[in-house]
Write an enzyme that holds these catalytic residues in place. Structure first.
Site, short mmCIF file in Angstrom:
data_model
loop_
_atom_site.label_atom_id
_atom_site.label_comp_id
_atom_site.label_asym_id
_atom_site.label_seq_id
_atom_site.Cartn_x
_atom_site.Cartn_y
_atom_site.Cartn_z
N ALA A 67 0.85 -1.20 0.00
CA ALA A 67 0.00 0.00 0.00
C ALA A 67 0.88 1.25 0.00
O ALA A 67 2.02 1.24 0.47
CB ALA A 67 -0.91 0.00 1.22
N ASP A 70 -0.66 3.16 -5.06
CA ASP A 70 -1.94 3.43 -5.71
C ASP A 70 -2.97 3.76 -4.63
O ASP A 70 -3.76 2.93 -4.21
CB ASP A 70 -2.37 2.19 -6.52
CG ASP A 70 -3.60 2.47 -7.39
OD1 ASP A 70 -4.10 3.62 -7.38
OD2 ASP A 70 -4.07 1.53 -8.04
N ASN A 116 8.39 9.63 4.07
CA ASN A 116 7.13 10.24 3.67
C ASN A 116 6.32 10.64 4.89
O ASN A 116 6.35 9.98 5.93
CB ASN A 116 6.34 9.28 2.76
CG ASN A 116 5.35 8.44 3.53
OD1 ASN A 116 4.24 8.89 3.85
ND2 ASN A 116 5.73 7.21 3.85
N ARG A 117 5.63 11.73 4.74
CA ARG A 117 4.63 12.14 5.73
C ARG A 117 3.36 12.57 4.97
O ARG A 117 2.81 13.65 5.17
CB ARG A 117 5.16 13.25 6.63
CG ARG A 117 5.75 14.46 5.94
CD ARG A 117 6.04 15.58 6.96
NE ARG A 117 6.60 16.76 6.35
CZ ARG A 117 7.88 17.05 6.29
NH1 ARG A 117 8.78 16.23 6.80
NH2 ARG A 117 8.29 18.18 5.71
N PHE A 120 -2.13 10.02 4.51
CA PHE A 120 -3.33 9.37 3.95
C PHE A 120 -4.09 10.30 2.99
O PHE A 120 -5.31 10.44 3.06
CB PHE A 120 -4.29 8.92 5.06
CG PHE A 120 -3.81 7.78 5.91
CD1 PHE A 120 -2.70 7.04 5.57
CD2 PHE A 120 -4.48 7.46 7.07
CE1 PHE A 120 -2.27 5.98 6.36
CE2 PHE A 120 -4.07 6.40 7.88
CZ PHE A 120 -2.96 5.67 7.53
N SER A 181 0.58 3.74 10.57
CA SER A 181 1.25 4.86 9.91
C SER A 181 1.64 5.89 10.96
O SER A 181 0.85 6.21 11.85
CB SER A 181 0.32 5.51 8.88
OG SER A 181 0.87 6.73 8.43
N ASN A 183 1.99 9.02 10.36
CA ASN A 183 1.69 10.34 9.81
C ASN A 183 0.27 10.84 10.07
O ASN A 183 -0.10 11.90 9.60
CB ASN A 183 1.95 10.33 8.30
CG ASN A 183 3.40 10.00 7.99
OD1 ASN A 183 4.30 10.51 8.64
ND2 ASN A 183 3.61 9.11 7.03
N THR A 184 -0.51 10.07 10.82
CA THR A 184 -1.82 10.52 11.29
C THR A 184 -1.76 10.59 12.81
O THR A 184 -1.55 9.56 13.46
CB THR A 184 -2.94 9.56 10.84
OG1 THR A 184 -3.03 9.58 9.42
CG2 THR A 184 -4.28 9.97 11.44
N LYS A 215 -2.09 -4.34 9.93
CA LYS A 215 -0.72 -3.94 9.60
C LYS A 215 -0.10 -3.22 10.78
O LYS A 215 -0.69 -2.28 11.32
CB LYS A 215 -0.71 -3.03 8.37
CG LYS A 215 0.69 -2.69 7.85
CD LYS A 215 0.63 -2.02 6.50
CE LYS A 215 2.02 -1.83 5.91
NZ LYS A 215 1.97 -1.25 4.54
N ASN A 244 5.04 -1.58 8.67
CA ASN A 244 4.89 -0.27 8.07
C ASN A 244 6.23 0.47 8.13
O ASN A 244 7.26 -0.12 8.44
CB ASN A 244 3.78 0.50 8.81
CG ASN A 244 3.02 1.46 7.92
OD1 ASN A 244 3.62 2.15 7.09
ND2 ASN A 244 1.71 1.52 8.07
N THR A 245 6.20 1.77 7.86
CA THR A 245 7.42 2.57 7.92
C THR A 245 7.81 2.82 9.38
O THR A 245 7.01 2.64 10.30
CB THR A 245 7.22 3.92 7.21
OG1 THR A 245 6.11 4.61 7.81
CG2 THR A 245 6.94 3.72 5.73
#
Length: 357
Positions: A67, A70, A116-117, A120, A181, A183-184, A215, A244-245
Site C-alpha cells: 500500500a 496506488d 514520507n509524511r 493518507f 502509519s 503520519n496521522t 498492519k 509499516n514505515t
C-alpha cells in the site's frame, strides 16, 4: 536504462511530482486494452511453481505491491501487467482528505530509502469503491488498506474504519486495517490491544467474509508485537502485515543529514533488518496459524527468498520500485523461478514450509 534515467533526470525532480506523473501514466495505460494485455502477457508471473493460496485467495506469485503507491485504486490492472502478484491499494479513509502539507515525500538516494509524511491523502472510500467496481480485463488480486480519517477523534475511530470496510470489503480480495502509519496523529495508539480489540471486532463484522489483516509498525516493542499476534489469533484474523514505515533513523549512513531529519516514516533498505526481525518473532509466536505478509526493505530476490524462509507467505515491496524501475517485479519473479529450480523445488510452497531461524 532506468537506473541511468533516475540518476541523470528523475532524481532532480520533486519526488511527489514524479509519483503523480507515474500514477497518471499508469491510469492511461489501464485504459488502453491492447497495450495492457501485451504487457501482462510479457511481464505477469506465469510460472505455475510460483502460484500459492493464502486465506482462501489464489495468488500468481508471492510478491506484491505494498500500500502507498496506488492510493485511490486507479491503476491496479496496469500494476498487475508489470508483474505484481497482488496490488494493495490505499491507504483509503472513509472521507476524502488532502493529507499533510507539501513537501511531504523525500528521497534518500544513497541509502535507497524514502521518508514520507503524506498523511493518507486520498479521495475517500466512495470514490475508491467506484473504481474497484468497474469491470476488469485482466486478473488481479486486490487488497484494500483502510485507515482513520484525520479529523475523526480517536474515540470514534472504529465507526470510521467500519464505514470504509462496509463500502470496500465486498470489492476486495482482502482487507487491511492500518493502525501503524506515523503520519496521522494518534493512529499508532490504536495498536494497543485494549483499543485494537474492539476496533478489529467491529471491522470484522463489517467485512463479512472478506479476509481481514492488520498492519503493524516496526517500532512496536517485542512484547507488543507478541500481544498483537495473540490478539490476531484470538479474533481469527486472516493474517498480519509486518511492517509499516519507521519513525527511527537507524541504518542511515550516507544520506544528507538535513533530509534524514525530516519527520515522517522511513522506508527502504534501512528498514530491512527490523522488518525481518519482526517477521521472525511473529512466526515464532503464531507458527502457521496466521498468514504473515512481510514488507520493509525488500529490494531483490534475495530479500524475498529470505522472507519466505523466515515464515512469510506473501512478500511486498514499494520503495525498491522507485530505485529499480517498472520491471522490478518482473525481474524478482523471474529470479524467484530460477532460484526455485536451482534448489530443486517444484513449488514456492515448499520454500515457505522450510522456516529458518
Amino acid at each position: 536504462m532506468y537506473r541511468l534515467l533516475f540518476a541523470q533526470v528523475l532524481r532532480r525532480f520533486d519526488a511527489e511530482a514524479v509519483h503523480h506523473l507515474t500514477v497518471r501514466a499508469l491510469r492511461v495505460l489501464s485504459l488502453v486494452p491492447v497495450v495492457k494485455r501485451r504487457l501482462y502477457k510479457r511481464l505477469a508471473p506465469r510460472d505455475e511453481a510460483l502460484r500459492l493460496q493464502a486465506f482462501g485467495v489464489h495468488f500468481p506469485s508471492p510478491f506484491g505491491l505494498a500500500a502507498g503507491f496506488d492510493k485511490d485504486a486507479g491503476c491496479v490492472e496496469a500494476l498487475a501487467a508489470f508483474g505484481f502478484g497482488h496490488v494493495e491499494v490505499g491507504t483509503i479513509t472513509a472521507h476524502a482528505q488532502p493529507g499533510n502539507p507539501r513537501p511531504r515525500l523525500f528521497r534518500l538516494v544513497a541509502d535507497r530509502a524514502i521518508i514520507n509524511r503524506m498523511g493518507f491523502n486520498n479521495r475517500g472510500a466512495r470514490q475508491a469503491a467506484r473504481r474497484l467496481s468497474r469491470p476488469r480485463s485482466l486478473p488481479v488480486v486486490v487488497g484494500v488498506n483502510i485507515g482513520k480519517t484525520k479529523v475523526i477523534p480517536e474515540e470514534l475511530a472504529a465507526r470510521d474504519y467500519v464505514a470504509s470496510a462496509a463500502r470496500l470489503a465486498p470489492l476486495a480480495d482482502y482487507l487491511v486495517v492500518n493502525v501503524s502509519s506515523p503520519n496521522t496523529p494518534g493512529l499508532r495508539n490504536l495498536q494497543a490491544v485494549e483499543l485494537l480489540r474492539p476496533l478489529l471486532k467491529e471491522v470484522q463484522r463489517a467485512a463479512g467474509r472478506t479476509p481481514l489483516l492488520v498492519k503493524i509498525a516496526p517500532d512496536l516493542a517485542d512484547e507488543d508485537v507478541d500481544a498483537v499476534a495473540d490478539l490476531a489469533l484470538e479474533l481469527g484474523l486472516a493474517g498480519v502485515i509486518a511492517t509499516n514505515t519507521t519513525i527511527g533513523r537507524e541504518g542511515l549512513s550516507k544520506s544528507d543529514p538535513d533530509v534524514a531529519a525530516e519527520t515522517g516514516g522511513l522506508s527502504g533498505r534501512p528498514l530491512k533488518a527490523r522488518s525481518l526481525e519482526v517477521l521472525r518473532r511473529l512466526r515464532a509466536r503464531v507458527g502457521d496459524r496466521l498468514t504473515l505478509v512481510s514488507v520493509g526493505g525488500v529490494e531483490n530476490v534475495d530479500d524475498v527468498w529470505e522472507r519466505l524462509l523466515a515464515g512469510a507467505t506473501l512478500v511486498q515491496g514499494y520503495t525498491g520500485m522507485i530505485y529499480d524501475g517498472p520491471l522490478w517485479a518482473w525481474r524478482i519473479n523471474r529470479d524467484l523461478s530460477r532460484r526455485l529450480r536451482r534448489h530443486g523445488h517444484t513449488s514456492i510452497r515448499e520454500v515457505i514450509g522450510r522456516v529458518s531461524g
